[in-house]
Design an enzyme around this catalytic site. Structure first.
Site, PDB file in Angstrom:
ATOM      1  N   GLY A 243      42.970   5.517  14.908  1.00 43.78           N
ATOM      2  CA  GLY A 243      43.023   6.187  16.197  1.00 43.78           C
ATOM      3  C   GLY A 243      44.086   5.590  17.091  1.00 43.78           C
ATOM      4  O   GLY A 243      44.619   4.514  16.808  1.00 43.78           O
ATOM      5  N   LYS A 249      38.305   1.025  18.891  1.00 44.87           N
ATOM      6  CA  LYS A 249      38.021   0.743  17.480  1.00 44.87           C
ATOM      7  C   LYS A 249      37.398  -0.643  17.314  1.00 44.87           C
ATOM      8  O   LYS A 249      36.400  -0.808  16.603  1.00 44.87           O
ATOM      9  CB  LYS A 249      39.327   0.837  16.674  1.00 44.87           C
ATOM     10  CG  LYS A 249      39.967   2.219  16.714  1.00 44.87           C
ATOM     11  CD  LYS A 249      41.220   2.289  15.874  1.00 44.87           C
ATOM     12  CE  LYS A 249      42.354   1.464  16.450  1.00 44.87           C
ATOM     13  NZ  LYS A 249      42.824   1.977  17.755  1.00 44.87           N
ATOM     14  N   GLU A 466      62.894  17.507  42.918  1.00 38.64           N
ATOM     15  CA  GLU A 466      61.450  17.683  42.715  1.00 38.64           C
ATOM     16  C   GLU A 466      60.974  19.038  43.220  1.00 38.64           C
ATOM     17  O   GLU A 466      60.033  19.619  42.666  1.00 38.64           O
ATOM     18  CB  GLU A 466      60.681  16.547  43.407  1.00 38.64           C
ATOM     19  CG  GLU A 466      61.048  15.149  42.940  1.00 38.64           C
ATOM     20  CD  GLU A 466      60.898  14.962  41.449  1.00 38.64           C
ATOM     21  OE1 GLU A 466      60.050  15.642  40.826  1.00 38.64           O
ATOM     22  OE2 GLU A 466      61.639  14.135  40.887  1.00 38.64           O
TER      23      GLU A 466
END
Length: 689
Positions: A243, A249, A466
């Site tokens: 993963g 994990k 932007e």
């Protein structure tokens, strides 16, 4: 332009205290130092006493002079007489006695007599010696035989023997205590975690329900192995958890050990590889021996890709220590009997680089995918971490979970922590939704850098850049909702246009990708329209648009001209030899068509962005001016400008952040907070949508 892509960092999990493996004792060995000091002291004392208490050796001629000068001293009461001593074994003969010291010598040594010995051969000088002694009225009192040769040797060499013995035991002790010493290179560095401290169970793991279900049967096997053995079932020898970074994990592996309540050995893949050839293979064998002695138990190998990579992909010959270590791991796992109750769990975020022999059934029988959490999983993860901090009752974590698509468990934990730090800096008693949203933006896009000095020209250019992204995002149909637009530098960028999907997305339609290309071109086109020139500020947009267009053509079959054909293997070449040896599976003519199609997609997006921005030029100017005035606009403000042409509900005026407080002298009255001066406020930015 900032987009919400899923990436993360490794979970920060508490580590138990290990009682095995490497790591020697670095404390000072006071016991060895004390014994060494005593040995040196004894040796020095023996040497000094030997030097101070030894008889002075004089020649026979000097003895005659002492005798002629009446300096030979005899006193039978004090047992100070002349005597002959014959050393047994060597045949040496000595005349021993005392002589008087001169006044100067007596004052210096603080005694009146000094013992002496004179080596003589009695067979040759006996008559002359008797005449000289008789003339002075002296005689040899007795003949002695020196038989204590062993005692003399022992007294002389005993301190040296003690010193050598102490040095031997001292170095032996140091070699035993040094975990990284030369004698322990082949020992495994696997650490047995103390489960009684910071014990983790499945209640502490959220957002990975399917993975927990898959590993639950391992817990049941470790609790009751006979339950599976009666039916002839065989538990997997190894479990590989795969993963992205930060999905939990390692935390899941520790939860398995906590639920089963068995010994849990933890080791990193890089701990096997050393500079000495053969050390890694020896550590692998020792690790499996430790597992057999503590069965039933779990052995967790984190980042196994450090030792389990493909074999035979290096350039040149030579011996590879990593390959030898991998071979030892393959042999141990293949001959490992699962009935012994030892299960191997490994974790990696790069399963594509692992050797195929490691992934075959009989070694790692099962692969468990630990993926990024969905909206429900994110809410559960936030609730787990929220138990450790104080959050206001009005906060709805489901809102934060919906606003954090693509966040890993580690990032969500960091959001809670950053919000707690932000609330503490403001002196608040609890964390509110405002701090959580600011922490979310900080974790994904970086912290605002208001202290960065920008000229008015650069601010104007950034505002139009932007604004071009924001307008196109609102005009196009197949785009993610606009979250926030800001010209405050955040992270590495001078400005950001932030999007947040309404739901988790696992697939992308062609219309959505084409609209993303148009939005990416918006910043560059807005600069062209307003200034008639362009800057290098669109480098990130160009890179992202090129990557999307090339994948549409080469991987996803979204080109009408080239069709549904994959061009290239599209695997990341981690080995130089594989990259050199892998041939291109298309011709030069096809490569030219691919380049032409990629450019066509980007040119079409550029033309469409220019057409829309020219049509809504007044809205472009209005949004840019609003950004120059307020610096940060939420999505609702952009939609208001697009609908009415102006801001009817503007945000609060931007205020600089609080500076670190300095010691102040008592003042008659505190100054009030104002927007144009006075005490500086602590709000970093308007709240996100």
């Amino acid at each position: 332009m900032a987009q919400n892509k899923g990436n993360g960092s490794q979970d920060k999990e508490p580590r138990g205290s290990g009682n095995g493996g490497g790591g020697g004792d670095s404390s000072f060995n006071w016991r060895g130092f004390l014994l060494l000091s005593i040995a040196i002291g004894l040796f020095g004392l023996a040497w000094v006493s030997k030097q101070t208490g030894a008889d002075k050796t004089v020649t026979f001629r000097e003895f005659k002079e002492l005798l002629d000068n009446d300096r030979i001293y005899v006193n039978e009461k004090e047992n100070k007489v002349l005597s002959m001593v014959k050393r047994q074994g060597s045949g040496e003969e000595f005349l021993m006695g005392f002589y008087k010291l001169t006044e100067a010598e007596a004052a210096e040594s603080k005694k009146s007599e000094q013992s002496f010995k004179t080596e003589i051969i009695l067979d040759y000088v006996k008559d002359d010696l008797d005449e000289m002694l008789a003339a002075k009225g002296l005689q040899i009192d007795e003949m002695k035989t020196d038989k204590d040769t062993f005692g003399a040797v022992l007294i002389t060499f005993l301190p040296l023997f003690i010193l050598i013995a102490l040095l031997y035991f001292l170095f032996r002790h140091q070699m035993r205590m040094a975990g990284r010493g030369a004698m322990n290179f082949g020992k495994s560095k696997a650490k047995m975690m103390a489960l009684d401290k910071n014990k983790i169970t499945f209640k502490d793991v959220a957002g990975v329900e399917e993975a927990k279900e898959e590993v639950w049967e391992i817990v049941e096997y470790l609790r009751d192995p006979k339950k599976f053995q009666r039916l002839g079932g065989r538990i997997p020898k190894g479990v590989l958890m795969v993963g992205p970074p930060g999905t939990g994990k390692t935390l899941l592996a520790r939860a398995i050990a906590g639920e089963a309540d068995v010994p849990f050995f933890s080791i990193s893949g890089s701990d096997f590889v050393e500079m000495f050839v053969g050390v890694g293979a020896s550590r692998v064998r020792d690790m499996f021996e430790q597992g057999k002695k503590n069965a039933p138990c779990l052995i967790f190998i984190d980042e196994i890709d450090a030792v389990g990579r493909h074999r035979g992909h290096g350039l040149g010959g030579g011996h590879d220590e990593r390959e030898q270590t991998l071979n030892a791991l393959l042999v141990e796992m293949d001959g490992f009997d699962t009935q012994e109750g030892v299960i191997i769990i490994a974790a990696t975020n790069r399963p594509d680089v692992l050797d195929p022999a490691l992934l075959r059934p009989g070694r790692f029988d099962r692969q468990i995918t630990v993926s990024l959490p969905d909206v429900k999983g994110r809410e559960e993860i936030l609730r787990v971490h929220a138990k450790k901090v104080k959050i206001a009752e009005s906060v709805d974590l489901a809102v934060i979970a919906r606003g954090t698509p693509g966040y890993s468990g580690a990032e969500l934990a960091n959001v809670i922590n950053e919000a707690a730090l932000l609330a503490a800096r403001k002196g608040m008693k609890a964390i509110t939704i405002r701090e959580l949203e600011e922490a979310r933006d900080k974790v994904r896009w970086g912290r605002e850098r208001r202290s960065l000095a920008l000229s008015e020209k650069e601010k104007l250019n950034t505002a139009y850049h932007e604004a071009g992204h924001a307008i196109l995002n609102e005009l196009l149909e197949h785009t993610d909702p606009l979250h926030k637009v800001t010209i405050i530098p955040r992270g590495p960028s001078l400005g950001s246009t932030m999007f947040l999907p309404e739901e988790d997305k696992f697939t992308y339609r062609k219309n959505e990708l084409v609209d993303d290309l148009v939005v990416a071109m918006g910043g560059r086109v807005a600069e062209e329209i307003r200034f008639g020139d362009v800057t290098n500020g669109a480098v990130g947009d160009i890179r992202m648009a090129t990557n999307i267009a090339r994948r549409m053509v080469c991987e996803w079959g979204m080109s009408d001209d080239l069709g549904m054909v994959e061009y290239g293997d599209h695997q990341e070449h981690l080995f130089l030899a594989r990259e050199i040896s892998s041939p291109r599976n298309y011709s030069e003519a096809t490569a030219q068509k691919i380049d032409t199609e990629v450019k066509r997609l980007i040119d079409n997006a550029h033309d469409k962005a220019r057409e829309l921005l020219l049509k809504y030029r007044d809205r472009l100017d209005a949004i840019a001016n609003a950004l120059l005035e307020y610096e940060t606009l939420d999505g609702i403000h952009i939609r208001e400008i697009m609908e009415h042409g102006e801001l009817r509900n503007p945000p609060s005026s931007p205020l600089p952040p609080d500076l670190p407080e300095e010691p102040k002298k008592p003042q008659p009255a505190p100054e009030k907070r104002t927007n144009d001066g006075g005490e500086l406020p602590g709000d970093l930015a308007p709240a996100g949508a």
